[in-house]
Structure formats: C-alpha cells, structure tokens
Scaffold this active site. Structure first.
Site, PDB file in Angstrom:
ATOM      1  N   ARG A  18      -0.643   8.082   5.577  1.00  0.00           N
ATOM      2  CA  ARG A  18       0.578   8.127   4.761  1.00  0.00           C
ATOM      3  C   ARG A  18       0.439   7.400   3.426  1.00  0.00           C
ATOM      4  O   ARG A  18       1.328   7.462   2.580  1.00  0.00           O
ATOM      5  CB  ARG A  18       1.763   7.552   5.556  1.00  0.00           C
ATOM      6  CG  ARG A  18       2.284   8.562   6.579  1.00  0.00           C
ATOM      7  CD  ARG A  18       3.566   8.088   7.186  1.00  0.00           C
ATOM      8  NE  ARG A  18       3.346   7.030   8.168  1.00  0.00           N
ATOM      9  CZ  ARG A  18       4.267   6.168   8.552  1.00  0.00           C
ATOM     10  NH1 ARG A  18       5.472   6.205   8.023  1.00  0.00           N
ATOM     11  NH2 ARG A  18       4.000   5.253   9.459  1.00  0.00           N
ATOM     12  N   LYS A  25      -6.520   2.189   4.402  1.00  0.00           N
ATOM     13  CA  LYS A  25      -5.262   1.466   4.212  1.00  0.00           C
ATOM     14  C   LYS A  25      -5.445  -0.032   3.997  1.00  0.00           C
ATOM     15  O   LYS A  25      -4.889  -0.603   3.056  1.00  0.00           O
ATOM     16  CB  LYS A  25      -4.354   1.722   5.413  1.00  0.00           C
ATOM     17  CG  LYS A  25      -3.066   0.928   5.359  1.00  0.00           C
ATOM     18  CD  LYS A  25      -1.973   1.538   6.173  1.00  0.00           C
ATOM     19  CE  LYS A  25      -2.120   1.244   7.637  1.00  0.00           C
ATOM     20  NZ  LYS A  25      -0.939   1.725   8.397  1.00  0.00           N
ATOM     21  N   ASN A 173       8.931  -5.441  18.678  1.00  0.00           N
ATOM     22  CA  ASN A 173       7.575  -5.973  18.716  1.00  0.00           C
ATOM     23  C   ASN A 173       6.951  -5.884  17.327  1.00  0.00           C
ATOM     24  O   ASN A 173       6.814  -4.803  16.762  1.00  0.00           O
ATOM     25  CB  ASN A 173       6.748  -5.141  19.709  1.00  0.00           C
ATOM     26  CG  ASN A 173       5.277  -5.510  19.700  1.00  0.00           C
ATOM     27  OD1 ASN A 173       4.909  -6.620  19.329  1.00  0.00           O
ATOM     28  ND2 ASN A 173       4.441  -4.561  20.115  1.00  0.00           N
ATOM     29  N   ASN A 230       2.636   1.179   5.571  1.00  0.00           N
ATOM     30  CA  ASN A 230       2.209   2.546   5.874  1.00  0.00           C
ATOM     31  C   ASN A 230       2.232   3.448   4.657  1.00  0.00           C
ATOM     32  O   ASN A 230       1.586   4.479   4.623  1.00  0.00           O
ATOM     33  CB  ASN A 230       3.117   3.160   6.951  1.00  0.00           C
ATOM     34  CG  ASN A 230       2.994   2.406   8.266  1.00  0.00           C
ATOM     35  OD1 ASN A 230       1.900   2.223   8.777  1.00  0.00           O
ATOM     36  ND2 ASN A 230       4.119   1.941   8.780  1.00  0.00           N
ATOM     37  N   ARG A 319     -11.442 -11.640 -19.049  1.00  0.00           N
ATOM     38  CA  ARG A 319     -12.042 -10.831 -17.987  1.00  0.00           C
ATOM     39  C   ARG A 319     -13.003 -11.678 -17.148  1.00  0.00           C
ATOM     40  O   ARG A 319     -13.305 -12.818 -17.488  1.00  0.00           O
ATOM     41  CB  ARG A 319     -12.727  -9.614 -18.613  1.00  0.00           C
ATOM     42  CG  ARG A 319     -11.711  -8.649 -19.244  1.00  0.00           C
ATOM     43  CD  ARG A 319     -12.395  -7.595 -20.086  1.00  0.00           C
ATOM     44  NE  ARG A 319     -13.449  -6.926 -19.349  1.00  0.00           N
ATOM     45  CZ  ARG A 319     -14.447  -6.250 -19.924  1.00  0.00           C
ATOM     46  NH1 ARG A 319     -14.523  -6.169 -21.244  1.00  0.00           N
ATOM     47  NH2 ARG A 319     -15.358  -5.670 -19.177  1.00  0.00           N
TER      48      ARG A 319
END
Ligand code: UD1
Ligand code: CA
Length: 451
Positions: A18, A25, A173, A230, A319
């Site tokens: 997703r 992820k 939970n 998600n 930088r």
C-alpha cells in the site's frame, strides 16, 4: 538496566504494497531515518541485549540497513509469509540462545519508545509469561481486540475472527509483545493456523499461555505511539508526530527556536548549549551543532558538524562532509560539500566549496567556485590559513592556495599559489588583522603549511 537479558525480534518481512513504492516499507524515512532505524533505536541495547531482524527473501537492503544501525543484529529470512508467529519463529536460533525477555516489535511502527518497551519487561519480572501492548483505538476496525477478564488478558481476537460483540471492544493489540524467555518457544511452537486466513497468528500466544496455566497481561499506551505505517499518508502523520517530539526535546535541551513548527529535525540531531535555529530550517541526518552556533532561516543541512559560535545562512546548503570550525561563517547562497572550514574561516556569499579545506581565518570572496569536477573525477582544493580569495574566482582543482596568499578578483586559478610567508611575517594586508597574529603563532609552532 533491568539486569535482565533480552532479545528483541523485529518483524520486517512485509512488502508494504500500500505504500505504492519499489522501496520496501521499513526503509521509508521519517525524521531523517528509516522506519526500521527508529524501531531499532527503541530496542534495548548494550550488555545482554540482542536483536534479530526478520526480513523477506531477497531483501538484503533491509538486512543492510539493520546492520548499519545495529551491527550486532542477527538477520534472519522468513522464506514464506505465513503469519506473525511464523515470522517470529524465523528467529528460532536466537530465541534458543535463551534471553530472559523476548520482545517482538513490528518494523513499521516507528514511534514506539524505549520507555514503553522497558515498561513491558516489568510484568515479566513479576512472573507473567506474555505481555501485550494495548491501546484504545479511535477506530478499532482491523486490529486484534484484547479480551480481558479481572485485569488479566484472556485472548486476542483478530478482526476477521471476532464476533459482533467483540468488534465493539476498543482496546486493541498494538502488535508489540513480550515473552518470558523460558516459555516463549513452547508457546510459539503450539500456535497453529486454524483461522480464517490460515495464518500462524502471534496473537494466539495469549490463549495458549493461559491453557498452560501461565499468565498473560496487557499494558496500555497511546495510539500515537503505536501507529503502524501502511500508506504514504500514515508516513506523513508519523513524521508530524516525531517532529513534534523532536522539537519539544530540543526546546527542553535549551535550543532557541522562535518558530519551532517550521524547523525540521532528525532523530540524531545533536545540540550544544545556546544554539539558535531561526524559522524554516531543515536539518537532515548526521548533524551536530556546537555551543552558541546560529542557524539562520532557510538553511538545509545534512551530515555536517557545526562548530562553536559558527554561523550558517540564511539560505545556506551544507551537504555531507561539511565541518565548520569555531566561529566559521557560511553566508547566503553558499553550498558546501565534503568541506572542512577551520576556525574563523568566512564564506559569506554566493559560493560553492566542495572537496576542500579552508584554513584558519581564510576569507573567500563572493562568487568563488571550487571547480572540483573535471567531468571524470573529483579533485581537492586546499586554501591556506589567512588566504584571501577575491570575488568571482574559479579555483580549478586539484589546486592549493598558499597560506596568506592573495587571489585577485575574477581569477581562474589552475596552478598552485605559494604561501605568502613574507607578507604574513610583515603582517601585511593579505592577513586580515585579527588573524595575522594567530597565523604567526601557528608558524611559530611549526605548522606553517595548512593541512
Ligand atoms: C497484527 C496483529 C493484530 C494487531 C495489528 C497491529 C497478528 C496476527 N495480528 O495484525 O492483532 O492489532 O498487527 O497493527 O499478529 N509480518 C511478517 N511476516 C508475516 C506476517 C507479518 O514479517 O508472515 C510482519 C509485517 O511485515 C508487519 C507485522 O508483521 O510488520 C504485522 O503483520 P500484519 O500482517 O500487518 O498484521 P496485522 O494484520 O496488521
Ligand atoms: Ca498491519
């Protein structure tokens, strides 16, 4: 700190479809670090505290990030995604080594705090076999519900398997669990997959522990702390929560910010005393700011060390590999990269300093460019202490500008410029007043050549 040994198992085998991204992820970033790095930072560390990270097949990138943050982490692969209990058992060998406490956390829950994990170890000490982190969900849909009776945790029911009445329960939970290391494996091995998804649910550990006559309890925390990520929208929400925490901590540590809500920090940003950060500043990972430094508005800083009383911006871009000495000054529209500026060096306007060393008290005029790239390779520029580079000069690297040397405006320097030792000794105008003495002292100590 508890005097108990621990193993923290981080579940990070999910793909995170997703997120609509080719990046796994847990490697997405919040507050200057991957989701995984935040979770690992919360895990117990030090003597007797081990970590195992469960990754998906062909996810060396996730393993590498875990190792970067926790070089001592064991990386284990879950070959098939058969559920959270199955994922935990991918770390069987680590569990068999026998820690007092076994903690299970999700790699996509970056806001979890070390304090909460420590709090979960408490009931284990007092004899519980399983501790589950719970929270009151604003919308419990999708979460496993915690079924309690007389203060004890009886079972966790996953959304798909819950009755209509159980679905009304808002105590959910969080996914974080802690096990007594002595019974963890026998509980985990007893978990089956007879449920609507045919998955091995870690949550079944609660019922199984009770059947064995062991105790399961729950500890509550805020929903904010256990937000799972998600989607990109949830990633942005987590960023906001973390930034609020980091700004608060910076203010409490004595940093002056007139508009903290406009300042972006990283989880690893470190501050000395009396640091001032003006509005609209972005600080990426790896930044250290020493006592009395001032960061003016609209500056962007990544992997840089800012010395005492140094001044940066407004509109400066530092930088990676930038290091500013005490009292050094970087002014507006200046970019630096892999550049060391010694104490008192000044680069005030419209300049690029890359792959360079600027000596003590050197002054770099407006529009100076270190031409560090010849189309094939990067080269270094070394500018000696007290040198004066006139405006609009191009320093074509590799090149060295001697200490105390004077470069006229508009020069294109392709050959080394010698130290102006005589002028330095006479204390002439090539040395700006304050630095002439300092430079002579330096020479007296035998350090005539800048590094
Ligand atoms: C899980 C809990 C649920 C809880 C919720 C909180 C179970 C069975 N359910 O549900 O009670 O309310 O989290 O967010 O544990 N993972 C693996 N390998 C697997 C399966 C999962 O590594 O085979 C990892 C995922 O990458 C993720 C975590 O475990 O980080 C949780 O898995 P997920 O499928 O998202 O569980 P939920 O259905 O959300
Ligand atoms: Ca989830």
């Amino acid at each position: 700190m508890t005097g108990r040994t621990s193993l923290t198992i981080v579940l990070a085998a999910g793909e995170g479809t997703r997120m609509r991204s080719s990046i796994p992820k847990v490697l997405h970033q919040v507050a200057g670090g991957s989701l995984l790095s935040h979770v690992l930072a919360a895990a117990p560390s030090g003597e007797g505290a081990g970590v195992a990270v469960v990754i998906g097949p062909q996810r060396e990138d996730v393993g590498a990030e875990a190792k970067r943050v926790r070089p001592d982490a064991a990386i284990v692969v879950q070959a098939e995604r058969l559920g959270t209990a199955h994922a935990v058992l991918a770390a069987r060998e680590a569990i068999e080594r026998g820690a007092d406490d076994v903690l299970v956390v999700f790699g996509d829950t970056p806001l979890i705090s070390a304090a909460t994990l420590a709090r979960m170890q408490e009931p284990l000490k007092a004899g519980a076999a399983v501790v589950v982190l719970g929270f009151r969900a604003a919308d419990p849909t999708g979460y496993g519900r915690l079924l309690t009776k007389n203060g004890e945790l009886v079972a966790i029911r996953e959304q798909n398997d819950a009755s209509a009445a159980e679905r009304l329960i808002d105590l959910c939970n969080a996914g974080v669990m802690a096990f007594d290391g002595r019974t963890a494996l026998q509980i985990l091995d007893a978990i089956g997959n007879a449920n609507s998804k045919s998955e091995y649910y870690l949550t079944d550990a609660v019922g199984i522990a009770r059947d064995k006559g062991l105790r399961a309890v729950t500890i509550e925390t805020s929903e904010d702390e256990v937000r799972g990520i998600n989607t990109k929208a949830q990633l942005a929400e987590a960023e906001a929560v973390l930034q609020t925490r980091l700004r608060q901590a910076a203010l409490e540590a004595g940093v002056t910010m007139t508009a903290p809500e406009s300042v972006y920090l990283s989880a690893d940003t470190s501050f000395g005393k009396d640091v001032t950060i003006e509005p609209f500043v972005v600080i990426g990972p790896g930044v250290t700011i020493a006592d009395g430094a001032v960061i003016h508005s609209f500056s962007h800083i990544v992997e840089a060390t800012i010395g005492k009383k140094a001044s940066v911006g407004p509109y400066a871009r530092l930088r990676p590999g930038t290091s500013l000495g005490e009292g050094a000054k970087i002014g507006n529209f200046v970019e630096t990269k892999n550049a060391v500026l010694d104490a008192g060096a000044k680069v005030n306007h419209l300049t690029y300093i890359g792959d360079a060393h600027v000596g003590v008290g050197a002054n770099i005029g407006a529009g100076t460019i270190t031409c560090n790239y010849d189309g094939f390779k990067k080269h270094r520029t070394v500018i000696g202490a007290g040198a004066f580079v006139g405006s609009n000069s191009s320093l074509v690297a590799p090149v060295r500008i001697g200490a105390g040397a004077y470069v006229g405006s508009g020069s294109v320097i392709t050959k080394d410029v010698a130290d102006d030792a005589l002028a330095v000794e006479r204390g002439e105008q090539t040395m700006r007043p304050g630095w002439a003495k300092r430079f002579r002292d330096m020479k007296a100590r035998g350090k005539s050549k800048p590094a």
